[in-house]
Scaffold this active site. Structure first.
Site, mmCIF file in Angstrom:
data_model
loop_
_atom_site.group_PDB
_atom_site.id
_atom_site.type_symbol
_atom_site.label_atom_id
_atom_site.label_comp_id
_atom_site.label_asym_id
_atom_site.label_seq_id
_atom_site.Cartn_x
_atom_site.Cartn_y
_atom_site.Cartn_z
ATOM 1 N N SER A 29 0.824 -1.200 0.000
ATOM 2 C CA SER A 29 0.000 0.000 0.000
ATOM 3 C C SER A 29 0.863 1.257 0.000
ATOM 4 C CB SER A 29 -0.912 0.024 1.229
ATOM 5 O OG SER A 29 -1.630 -1.183 1.330
HETATM 6 N N1 SAH Z 1 -0.988 -4.230 3.767
HETATM 7 C C1 SAH Z 1 -0.353 -4.850 2.646
HETATM 8 C C2 SAH Z 1 -1.230 -4.702 1.426
HETATM 9 C C3 SAH Z 1 -1.155 -5.873 0.548
HETATM 10 S S1 SAH Z 1 -2.336 -5.889 -0.775
HETATM 11 C C4 SAH Z 1 1.011 -4.234 2.428
HETATM 12 O O1 SAH Z 1 1.236 -3.112 2.924
HETATM 13 O O2 SAH Z 1 1.842 -4.827 1.759
HETATM 14 C C5 SAH Z 1 -3.629 -6.858 -0.064
HETATM 15 C C6 SAH Z 1 -3.291 -8.266 0.341
HETATM 16 O O3 SAH Z 1 -4.515 -8.883 0.733
HETATM 17 C C7 SAH Z 1 -2.706 -9.149 -0.765
HETATM 18 O O4 SAH Z 1 -1.487 -9.674 -0.326
HETATM 19 C C8 SAH Z 1 -3.758 -10.240 -0.955
HETATM 20 O O5 SAH Z 1 -3.197 -11.504 -1.256
HETATM 21 C C9 SAH Z 1 -4.448 -10.251 0.397
HETATM 22 N N2 SAH Z 1 -5.790 -10.819 0.402
HETATM 23 C C10 SAH Z 1 -6.778 -10.665 -0.488
HETATM 24 N N3 SAH Z 1 -7.870 -11.342 -0.098
HETATM 25 C C11 SAH Z 1 -7.561 -11.952 1.085
HETATM 26 C C12 SAH Z 1 -8.270 -12.794 1.982
HETATM 27 N N4 SAH Z 1 -9.522 -13.187 1.751
HETATM 28 N N5 SAH Z 1 -7.626 -13.214 3.098
HETATM 29 C C13 SAH Z 1 -6.346 -12.842 3.352
HETATM 30 N N6 SAH Z 1 -5.637 -12.045 2.545
HETATM 31 C C14 SAH Z 1 -6.232 -11.597 1.413
#
Ligand code: SAH
Length: 219
Positions: A69
């Site tokens: 993010s």
């Molecule tokens: N906070 C993270 C953002 C990653 S993007 C950072 O700063 O890097 C969002 C993440 O949510 C992705 O890695 C994706 O695989 C995960 N995601 C999507 N759906 C999900 C679910 N149902 N359960 C767990 N993780 C999920």
């Protein structure tokens, strides 16, 4: 340390300060949150090839079609979660690179974080270990169902967007607990803060955002 290394260190210190200045201008007020952004080495949460862009205020790819993010959004969500008093146990859905987790963890008692993509979670775990972040419990699971085994939570932070407010997650908040999450379709999402009340929940719209979608299942 060679002069070259020192040079890189100083540059990144300056770039980090520039990022903090920008977040202040964009309205981030909570000094503990700004401090966490300043002290969290975001370049360790992206691929080496992208490290030089780590202190830009943009989302960056982390593989598997996912993104780390944007620092402003991490700061805004952390601030929105903590506004209204300290929180102890937090559930995070979507560990991704682990950057949001690392920013948040020292500000609370414990973070339970879930990620559906195993390779991303394994990388994030290694980062928590090398940064000596010890109050994080990780779980490879579909976080859309929450983590009922550790509920209730004082706060929930969701970093991928469901289409609406998931009732199953609201139910894992203790009364008075808060959840910050993006909701909506791709390209048309709002960041929302949900507060659990005695007989249901209230919600406030914070701003427009763009997140990857919350998906089902694990891989
Ligand atoms: N906070 C993270 C953002 C990653 S993007 C950072 O700063 O890097 C969002 C993440 O949510 C992705 O890695 C994706 O695989 C995960 N995601 C999507 N759906 C999900 C679910 N149902 N359960 C767990 N993780 C999920």
């Amino acid at each position: 340390m060679t002069p070259g290394h020192l040079g890189i260190g100083m540059t990144s210190q300056r770039t980090r300060e520039r990022l903090i200045q920008r977040l202040r201008e964009e309205g981030i007020r909570d000094l503990s949150v700004l401090d966490r952004i300043r002290n969290t080495p975001r370049h360790l949460f992206v691929d080496e090839a992208l490290a030089s862009r780590a202190y830009e205020d943009t989302a960056l790819p982390i593989g598997n079609g996912q993104t780390i993010s944007q620092p402003y959004i991490v700061a805004r969500m952390t601030e929105a979660l903590l506004e209204g008093g300290p929180l102890e146990n937090i559930l995070e859905i979507g560990t991704g690179s682990g950057y949001q987790t690392a920013v948040l963890a020292p500000l609370v008692r414990r973070v339970y974080t879930s990620e559906r993509v195993k390779v991303l979670l394994d990388q994030a775990r290694r980062r928590f270990q090398s940064l000596n972040i010890r109050n994080v419990v990780t779980k490879h699971t579909d976080g859309g169902l929450g983590l009922p085994e550790y509920a209730p939570y004082d706060g929930i932070i969701v970093t991928a967007a469901p289409e609406g407010i998931p009732r199953v997650l609201v139910e894992q908040l203790r009364p008075g607990g808060r959840m910050v999450l993006p909701i909506g379709q791709r390209d048309e999402q709002a960041l929302v803060r949900v507060t659990r009340t005695a007989d249901g929940y209230q919600h406030e719209m914070l701003q427009r955002v763009v997140f990857v979608p919350l998906l089902g299942g694990v891989c």
